[in-house]
Design an enzyme around this catalytic site. Structure first.
Site, PDB file in Angstrom:
ATOM      1  N   LYS A  19      59.670  -5.729  -3.604  1.00 40.53           N
ATOM      2  CA  LYS A  19      59.493  -7.111  -3.421  1.00 40.53           C
ATOM      3  C   LYS A  19      59.948  -7.471  -2.014  1.00 40.53           C
ATOM      4  CE  LYS A  19      63.659  -8.624  -4.684  1.00 40.53           C
ATOM      5  NZ  LYS A  19      64.727  -9.033  -3.882  1.00 40.53           N
TER       6      LYS A  19
ATOM      7  N   GLY B  60      68.036  -5.369  -0.380  1.00 37.24           N
ATOM      8  CA  GLY B  60      67.345  -6.661  -0.850  1.00 37.24           C
ATOM      9  C   GLY B  60      65.831  -6.672  -1.170  1.00 37.24           C
TER      10      GLY B  60
ATOM     11  N   ASP C 278      66.973  -8.894 -11.662  1.00 33.16           N
ATOM     12  CA  ASP C 278      65.746  -9.024 -10.937  1.00 33.16           C
ATOM     13  C   ASP C 278      64.729  -8.076 -11.518  1.00 33.16           C
ATOM     14  OD1 ASP C 278      66.601 -10.489  -8.987  1.00 33.16           O
ATOM     15  OD2 ASP C 278      66.768  -8.844  -7.494  1.00 33.16           O
TER      16      ASP C 278
HETATM   17  P1  ATP Z   1      68.211  -6.396  -5.523  1.00 32.77           P
HETATM   18  O1  ATP Z   1      66.873  -6.768  -4.316  1.00 32.77           O
HETATM   19  O2  ATP Z   1      67.316  -6.520  -6.805  1.00 32.77           O
HETATM   20  O3  ATP Z   1      69.277  -7.068  -5.172  1.00 32.77           O
HETATM   21  P2  ATP Z   1      68.471  -3.919  -3.755  1.00 32.77           P
HETATM   22  O4  ATP Z   1      67.356  -3.766  -3.181  1.00 32.77           O
HETATM   23  O5  ATP Z   1      69.420  -4.846  -2.867  1.00 32.77           O
HETATM   24  O6  ATP Z   1      68.224  -5.003  -5.103  1.00 32.77           O
HETATM   25  P3  ATP Z   1      68.767  -1.434  -5.200  1.00 32.77           P
HETATM   26  O7  ATP Z   1      67.732  -0.862  -4.518  1.00 32.77           O
HETATM   27  O8  ATP Z   1      68.201  -2.098  -6.481  1.00 32.77           O
HETATM   28  O9  ATP Z   1      69.091  -2.803  -4.268  1.00 32.77           O
HETATM   29  O10 ATP Z   1      70.148  -0.687  -5.410  1.00 32.77           O
HETATM   30  C1  ATP Z   1      71.245  -1.080  -5.385  1.00 32.77           C
HETATM   31  C2  ATP Z   1      72.466  -0.261  -5.771  1.00 32.77           C
HETATM   32  O11 ATP Z   1      72.087   0.285  -7.392  1.00 32.77           O
HETATM   33  C3  ATP Z   1      72.115   0.975  -4.901  1.00 32.77           C
HETATM   34  O12 ATP Z   1      73.175   1.096  -4.065  1.00 32.77           O
HETATM   35  C4  ATP Z   1      72.558   2.279  -6.231  1.00 32.77           C
HETATM   36  O13 ATP Z   1      74.042   2.225  -6.187  1.00 32.77           O
HETATM   37  C5  ATP Z   1      72.136   1.756  -7.473  1.00 32.77           C
HETATM   38  N1  ATP Z   1      71.083   2.201  -8.051  1.00 32.77           N
HETATM   39  C6  ATP Z   1      70.745   2.730  -9.397  1.00 32.77           C
HETATM   40  N2  ATP Z   1      69.826   3.175  -9.820  1.00 32.77           N
HETATM   41  C7  ATP Z   1      68.953   3.114  -8.593  1.00 32.77           C
HETATM   42  C8  ATP Z   1      67.545   3.504  -8.055  1.00 32.77           C
HETATM   43  N3  ATP Z   1      66.982   3.802  -9.141  1.00 32.77           N
HETATM   44  N4  ATP Z   1      67.335   3.077  -6.958  1.00 32.77           N
HETATM   45  C9  ATP Z   1      68.063   2.478  -5.985  1.00 32.77           C
HETATM   46  N5  ATP Z   1      69.450   2.066  -6.222  1.00 32.77           N
HETATM   47  C10 ATP Z   1      69.795   2.420  -7.615  1.00 32.77           C
END
Ligand code: ATP
Length: 295
Positions: free
Chosen positions: A11, A103, A141
């Protein structure tokens, strides 16, 4: 044995306002979440001849993504089996196409997609309310990705209002500096730098700019303001450079998604977007992506 293949979409956040902080440390937000056609790929296999276990095969993931029991996909599957009281064996194959800690909600989407996949392979094993509670327990989220569609998201992320009225698919260029940025670190810096909270103006009156985008770029720019961007830029100065590059290369408006570090530009045509995306060089990761339309 039954199996399923699903896409776990990323997203973008079109605007993000921090409107409060709860006693448990969670922040109350207001944001427009738009699903993208960029997605992780997930295969789910269920074998009713236990023992209760989840095996994860991970492909294409960066080093910060845990491979075992800490992965959100594994935690979602174990949570589902425990809630359903089932001693089934689940095999997951997850191909990561969405950069992590970026993000873009990749991990949250993986978790939600496991929950909805298991729910359709094992119908009625947990009801919709328990499924929603499992999602909230895995992350703020996660509920959005149980039924991803353009929505105004409030609370800590659990209150979802699908956008009313038509909104076309928008053409974006996503650009990530190629380094993970921790959501927790960004919020901690935000709290340290913004000790007194000003009442944030609501996003609601700005939603009409989604229908006039990208033509009315001025209105879109106001919507796209993200309260976390200035602190994210302190932690990761490349964000500012990506923003300037996208504007210089033809973006009508630019925003940062979630807590960063991914920046996106809204473009007027696929050709312009492709040209801009092709100009970034490693370690920057860039992609053309489309937002899901709403009717
Ligand atoms: P959000 O936008 O929900 O804040 P994000 O995109 O910043 O999320 P994610 O990609 O969800 O962050 O990942 C954040 C952390 O979660 C990663 O650095 C990792 O340590 C952990 N993690 C656990 N499972 C997963 C997964 N399936 N994919 C990605 N990261 C994961």
């Amino acid at each position: 044995m039954s199996a399923l293949r699903l896409a776990a979409p990323a997203k973008v956040n079109f605007g993000l306002r921090v409107v409060g902080r709860r006693d448990d440390g969670y922040h109350e937000l207001e944001s427009v979440f738009l699903p993208l056609d960029l997605a992780d790929e997930l295969e789910i296999e269920v074998d009713s001849n236990g023992p209760r276990s989840v095996d994860l095969t991970l492909e294409g993931a960066s080093d910060d993504v845990p491979a075992g029991g800490d992965n959100l996909a594994t935690r979602a599957a174990l949570g589902f089996l425990a809630a359903a009281g089932l001693d089934h064996r689940v095999r997951l194959r997850l191909r990561k196409n969405v950069p992590s800690a970026a993000g873009l909600g990749g991990g949250s989407s993986d978790a939600a997609t496991v929950l909805r996949g298991l729910d359709s392979l094992l119908p009625g094993a947990v009801g919709p309310l328990l499924l929603h509670d499992l999602a909230v327990g895995l992350g703020a989220d996660v509920p959005f990705f149980l039924d991803p569609r353009p929505a105004l998201v409030t609370g800590i992320g659990e209150r979802l209002e699908p956008l009313s009225g038509p909104c076309a698919s928008l053409i974006l260029v996503l650009a990530n500096p190629g380094q993970p940025l921790s959501t927790g670190q960004v919020f901690a810096a935000f709290d340290a730098l913004t000790p007194t909270r000003r009442p944030a103006p609501t996003l609601r009156p700005l939603l009409s700019s989604l229908r006039t985008a990208p033509a009315d770029s001025r209105a879109l720019c106001v919507l796209l303001e993200n309260d976390l961007e200035s602190v994210a830029r302190r932690l990761c100065p490349a964000i500012g450079r990506l923003r300037s590059a996208l504007l210089e290369w033809g973006a009508r408006a630019v925003g940062m998604s979630g807590s960063g570090a991914t920046v996106f530009g809204v473009f007027g045509s696929e050709a312009e977007a492709r040209q801009a995306a092709g100009r970034f060089e490693a370690p920057v990761w860039s992609r053309v992506a489309r937002t899901q339309e709403s009717r």
